[in-house]
Design an enzyme around this catalytic site. Structure first.
Site, short mmCIF file in Angstrom:
data_model
loop_
_atom_site.label_atom_id
_atom_site.label_comp_id
_atom_site.label_asym_id
_atom_site.label_seq_id
_atom_site.Cartn_x
_atom_site.Cartn_y
_atom_site.Cartn_z
N MET A 133 7.00 -4.56 1.39
CA MET A 133 7.49 -6.20 1.71
C MET A 133 6.68 -7.04 1.07
O MET A 133 6.17 -6.85 0.06
CB MET A 133 7.03 -6.18 3.07
CG MET A 133 8.42 -5.67 4.09
SD MET A 133 7.55 -5.89 6.05
CE MET A 133 9.08 -5.48 6.81
N THR A 186 -0.29 -13.74 7.05
CA THR A 186 0.88 -13.16 6.71
C THR A 186 0.43 -11.98 5.69
O THR A 186 -0.33 -12.28 4.96
CB THR A 186 1.63 -14.04 5.73
OG1 THR A 186 2.92 -13.35 5.14
CG2 THR A 186 1.25 -15.12 4.85
N ASP A 189 2.39 -11.29 3.49
CA ASP A 189 2.97 -11.57 2.19
C ASP A 189 1.83 -12.30 1.10
O ASP A 189 2.06 -12.21 -0.03
CB ASP A 189 4.03 -12.55 2.13
CG ASP A 189 5.28 -11.90 2.97
OD1 ASP A 189 5.17 -10.71 3.35
OD2 ASP A 189 6.17 -12.75 3.35
O1 F6P Z 1 6.54 -12.64 7.64
C1 F6P Z 1 6.35 -11.47 6.64
C2 F6P Z 1 7.52 -10.30 6.46
O2 F6P Z 1 6.77 -9.11 6.99
C3 F6P Z 1 8.06 -9.96 5.18
O3 F6P Z 1 7.35 -9.52 4.47
C4 F6P Z 1 9.33 -9.55 5.36
O4 F6P Z 1 10.27 -9.91 4.52
C5 F6P Z 1 9.69 -10.50 6.50
O5 F6P Z 1 8.69 -10.72 7.14
C6 F6P Z 1 10.63 -9.55 7.70
O6 F6P Z 1 10.65 -10.15 8.89
P1 F6P Z 1 11.29 -9.79 9.94
O7 F6P Z 1 10.62 -8.73 10.69
O8 F6P Z 1 11.57 -10.87 10.67
O9 F6P Z 1 12.74 -9.13 9.64
#
Ligand code: F6P
Length: 407
Positions: free
Chosen positions: A187, A141, A143
């Site tokens: 993000m 991830t 994150d």
């Molecule tokens: O999985 C991590 C992430 O990239 C986060 O940083 C972000 O908030 C989220 O996914 C966004 O997810 P999606 O692409 O499903 O909107």
């Protein structure tokens, strides 16, 4: 070994998640796996009968090299939460029927803390029915919010992209002879690791960003506006990094202060976007200062042209380590990275009980955030090794070449 292997990717993509897929595939093949299947769109796809025989898609060593350099999830992804077993046995029966049909003995899931919930539920259920299938989690991830592991594959490359992009935005953001403000939204959901990587931009050739706002601390809009006003009154331009997840004192995300369309996924996560735009509009209208909002959005997690070789290598290794552990009999565990030395930087892989990892968010410690809205040197020292070295894309006709499951 007796049975086959299946692997899936889940949650938000990263620039190196396919390197983990390559690690699983290659290691499984090298260790004698007959068939390695890939779930299309993770566990959701498996439930719908969507999977591929990966040997038909990854045929040569060049394909492995391309896969390692292909950003985003080769197999597609999902945000699907498995229901609790009670009252939903049919879902589990269906999954295990599918797995038995394909003679699966080893199941790998590459994902973050939500995806590890799937490994937890499947391995617990498997145990309860005395299934022999081994379930292993492979971490990823951008994150970097997974518990136990030193960091997550995917974070280093996103951090490198952010620090590099920040350097470029700072060059652009300071050009005029009048004050301008650039707010860059990064993000990371409720953890500020990735936003903190903006601090790495600062160096002997770069002024660095002026302020960094992480979601771990309440965002005080009045204080923010006063600070922007004070600095711009002196004629200075600013570049500010904010996390997509910053919240005001009453618990609302900053972007929720404006009108917006709200999308909530199966794990109850709101789509976080728009805080930079909200603040830029506020500065523009209330202070009359030219302000730009930059949303790095998906670019920060799919920039295959700006990956960290350290990250790509670790991503491959965690995939390989998961296969080794499962083939040796482990199940219900996640591969984690353990930093054993800072200088020189060195990480080894271990495995850990999935129950300590699934659904848990690891945040930036408050002592790593300074009172003047920046981050400490300790935090910068923690991130810096993870962005080191590069792996160039394989260029064809002037563009990076990717491996595409549909072609
Ligand atoms: O999985 C991590 C992430 O990239 C986060 O940083 C972000 O908030 C989220 O996914 C966004 O997810 P999606 O692409 O499903 O909107």
């Amino acid at each position: 070994m007796t049975g086959n292997v299946i692997v899936g990717q889940s949650g938000g993509p990263t620039a190196v998640i396919n390197s983990s897929l390559a690690g699983v595939f290659k290691t499984a093949k090298d260790r004698g796996a007959k068939k390695v299947y890939g779930m299309i769109h993770g566990i959701k796809g498996l439930l719908d009968g969507e999977y591929v025989d990966l040997s038909n898609k990854i045929q040569t060593d060049i394909d492995i090299d391309l896969l390692k350099r292909t950003p985003s999830s080769f197999l597609g992804s999902c945000r699907y939460k498995l229901p609790e077993v009670e009252g939903n046995e049919a879902t589990y029966t269906k999954i295990f029927e599918k797995l038995n049909e394909l003679e699966i003995q080893y199941f790998f899931y590459i994902g973050g803390n939500d995806s590890m919930d799937t490994i937890k539920k499947l391995s617990d259920y498997g145990k309860s029915i005395n299934s022999d299938i081994k379930f292993m989690g492979v971490p990823k991830t951008i994150d970097n919010d997974l518990a136990v592991t030193d960091h997550t594959p995917g974070f280093g490359s996103a951090a490198k992209y952010i620090a590099s992009t920040m350097k470029e935005i700072i060059r652009d953001g300071l050009v005029y002879d009048y004050p301008t403000i650039t707010i860059v939204e990064i993000m990371g959901r409720n953890a500020g690791w990735l936003t903190a990587a903006a601090a790495l931009a600062k160096g002997e050739d770069c002024e660095g960003v002026d302020m960094i706002y992480l979601p771990e601390k309440v965002f005080d809009i009045d204080q923010f506006m006063n600070h922007v006003k004070a600095v711009s009154t002196k004629g200075r331009s600013m570049v500010i990094a904010i996390s997509e997840g910053i919240k005001v004192a009453d618990g609302r995300y900053v972007f929720e202060l404006s009108d917006h369309v709200e999308f909530v996924d199966a794990f109850g996560h709101k789509q976080l976007a728009g805080s930079a735009k909200f603040l830029a509009n506020k500065i523009g209208s209330e202070l009359g200062i030219k302000t730009r909002a930059v949303e790095l959005s998906t670019m920060q997690r799919c920039a295959g042209h700006m990956t960290s070789r350290t990250d790509i290598t670790e991503a491959f290794n965690v995939g390989g380590a998961a296969v080794k552990a499962a083939f040796e009999g482990e199940s219900g565990r996640v591969v984690v990275l353990k930093r054993i030395s800072d200088d020189p930087y060195m990480c080894i892989t271990e495995t850990h009980d999935v129950h300590d990892i699934a659904n848990i968010e690891k945040k930036v410690p408050l002592e790593w955030i300074t009172d003047d809205d920046y981050v400490t040197d300790e935090l910068i020292r923690y991130i810096r090794p993870l962005i080191q070295a590069e792996l160039s894309p394989i260029m064809v006709d002037g563009l990076p070449r990717h491996l595409n499951v549909n072609m």
